[in-house]
Scaffold this motif. Sequence first.
Motif, mmCIF file in Angstrom:
data_model
loop_
_atom_site.group_PDB
_atom_site.id
_atom_site.type_symbol
_atom_site.label_atom_id
_atom_site.label_comp_id
_atom_site.label_asym_id
_atom_site.label_seq_id
_atom_site.Cartn_x
_atom_site.Cartn_y
_atom_site.Cartn_z
ATOM 1 N N MET A 294 0.827 -1.215 0.000
ATOM 2 C CA MET A 294 0.000 0.000 0.000
ATOM 3 C C MET A 294 0.859 1.262 0.000
ATOM 4 S SD MET A 294 -2.858 -1.255 2.778
ATOM 5 C CE MET A 294 -3.765 0.269 2.982
ATOM 6 N N GLY A 295 0.472 2.240 -0.832
ATOM 7 C CA GLY A 295 1.075 3.565 -0.742
ATOM 8 C C GLY A 295 0.373 4.353 0.358
ATOM 9 N N GLU A 296 0.800 5.604 0.551
ATOM 10 C CA GLU A 296 0.202 6.418 1.619
ATOM 11 C C GLU A 296 -1.290 6.661 1.389
ATOM 12 O OE1 GLU A 296 2.417 9.975 2.421
ATOM 13 O OE2 GLU A 296 4.064 8.843 3.333
ATOM 14 N N GLU A 297 -1.695 6.677 0.125
ATOM 15 C CA GLU A 297 -3.095 6.998 -0.199
ATOM 16 C C GLU A 297 -3.957 5.753 -0.424
ATOM 17 O OE1 GLU A 297 -4.440 9.993 -0.320
ATOM 18 O OE2 GLU A 297 -2.555 10.955 0.231
ATOM 19 N N THR A 298 -3.315 4.585 -0.478
ATOM 20 C CA THR A 298 -4.085 3.382 -0.832
ATOM 21 C C THR A 298 -5.140 3.069 0.235
ATOM 22 O OG1 THR A 298 -2.077 2.505 -1.838
ATOM 23 C CG2 THR A 298 -3.894 0.958 -1.519
ATOM 24 N N GLU A 299 -6.336 2.753 -0.253
ATOM 25 C CA GLU A 299 -7.398 2.306 0.659
ATOM 26 C C GLU A 299 -7.535 0.793 0.523
ATOM 27 O OE1 GLU A 299 -10.385 6.145 0.690
ATOM 28 O OE2 GLU A 299 -10.634 4.679 -0.901
ATOM 29 N N LEU A 300 -7.569 0.105 1.655
ATOM 30 C CA LEU A 300 -7.820 -1.343 1.643
ATOM 31 C C LEU A 300 -9.255 -1.566 2.115
ATOM 32 C CD1 LEU A 300 -7.169 -4.421 1.731
ATOM 33 C CD2 LEU A 300 -6.223 -4.042 4.001
ATOM 34 N N TRP A 301 -10.050 -2.231 1.264
ATOM 35 C CA TRP A 301 -11.453 -2.488 1.590
ATOM 36 C C TRP A 301 -11.629 -3.964 1.908
ATOM 37 C CZ3 TRP A 301 -14.754 1.639 1.746
ATOM 38 C CH2 TRP A 301 -14.352 2.812 1.083
ATOM 39 N N ILE A 302 -12.301 -4.245 3.008
ATOM 40 C CA ILE A 302 -12.606 -5.641 3.380
ATOM 41 C C ILE A 302 -14.127 -5.775 3.468
ATOM 42 C CG2 ILE A 302 -12.417 -7.378 5.205
ATOM 43 C CD1 ILE A 302 -9.675 -6.117 5.925
#
Length: 380
Positions: A294-302
């Motif tokens: 993940m980069g600083e802006e990446t959103e991880l959705w679960i």
Amino acid sequence: MKNDPAPNPTLDAMLAAQRIAFAPVMFQVARVMRNRGVLRALQRAGKGGRTAAEVAQDTGLSAYAAKTLLEASLSFGLVELPGGNGDRREGQGGRGAREGEERYAITRVGLVVENDRMTRINMDFIHDVCYEGMRFLDEAIEGGKPAGLRVFGDWPTVYEALPELPPKVRESWFAFDHLYSDSAFPKALPIVFERRPKTLLDIGGNTGRWAIQCCTHDPDVRVTILDLPGQLEDARVNVEQHGLLGRVMGTPIDFLDHGQAFPTGFDAIWMSQFLVCFSEADITQILRRARAAMGEETELWILDTFWDRQENEVAVHCLHGSSLYFTCLANGNSRMYSAADIKRCIEEAGLTVDAEIDHLGLAHTLLRCRRRDVPAGKRA
Ligand SMILES: C[S@@+](CC[C@H](N)C(=O)[O-])C[C@H]1O[C@@H](n2cnc3c(N)ncnc32)[C@H](O)[C@@H]1O
């Protein structure tokens, strides 16, 4: 007027225990009553019901089969004797019915078994995928392996088996998986695409259902699916049918090989009905690998179904009932988790949940996660 009998908790407990003792019989009777058209014939007949002989005529069953199924279904709650008072020892069965010519009417439960889509899909999944293998539950919990999978062949987990399972088993597996995800995907799409991600990594993307919906929802997004090679081949066929081969890519991976890094550079990472496939220790490792990508802006959705986030007992029952499929057939070490358990793994992986939405679709919760080391103020 008769008095109601005094409450008898011991008798109630005995009855509940007998329902457990005879549950496999009850299950098969309900399934056969549904598949052989008995419930359909009774539904058509309405409140007046049908005699066993009439049901035999309606369905092509023998008189013996019709009567046996109907009589047992009185105790299993699928049928009742109309006009009686519910106590079949008193020989009612429709006022004026001659002995042996009782009329059977479908109950509310029978109507649900016949008509409710979720019930039908759950029953098919239990019969086609789980029923035979569940006999090996003891061995599965002893060894932490999906011992019941041997009824289909020799694989370490159901996910390697999936492309090779018999067609009916595959059909029921996918119907079960898609029933739940399909109910939540349309609700999740506008939330995940609020910030217009241009690239999305679909972890455990299976047949490409979510990837295809993403591309239909947003003409600019490109999706990479990570999954086992067999599933990627199914996904490729589906993606091609939708004319999306240029925008959906597949990369083979074994998520249990924790040395394999995830590809980087994605605006969003998506995991739907995926973490349920792994033990808590593996979930934490997989989430660490996601975090590393993940980069600083990446959103991880679960997106997942958590039994402690449900609104009613029906949903909780379905999740607890499905949990043992993971133990005995799927992998031997995962289950339907509570949100509390998954959130602990998320924290241990160096991530933080910054948004949670419950009750999407049939039973889902959507969690949005960020890297914990990136202060909220640094994000756009
Ligand atoms: C329950 S399905 C979920 C599919 C889809 N995301 C959905 O929401 O319907 C889990 C997916 O994870 C994949 N998977 C499970 N274990 C895996 C492993 N060890 N390596 C790669 N993929 C795996 C399976 O092949 C399957 O496609």
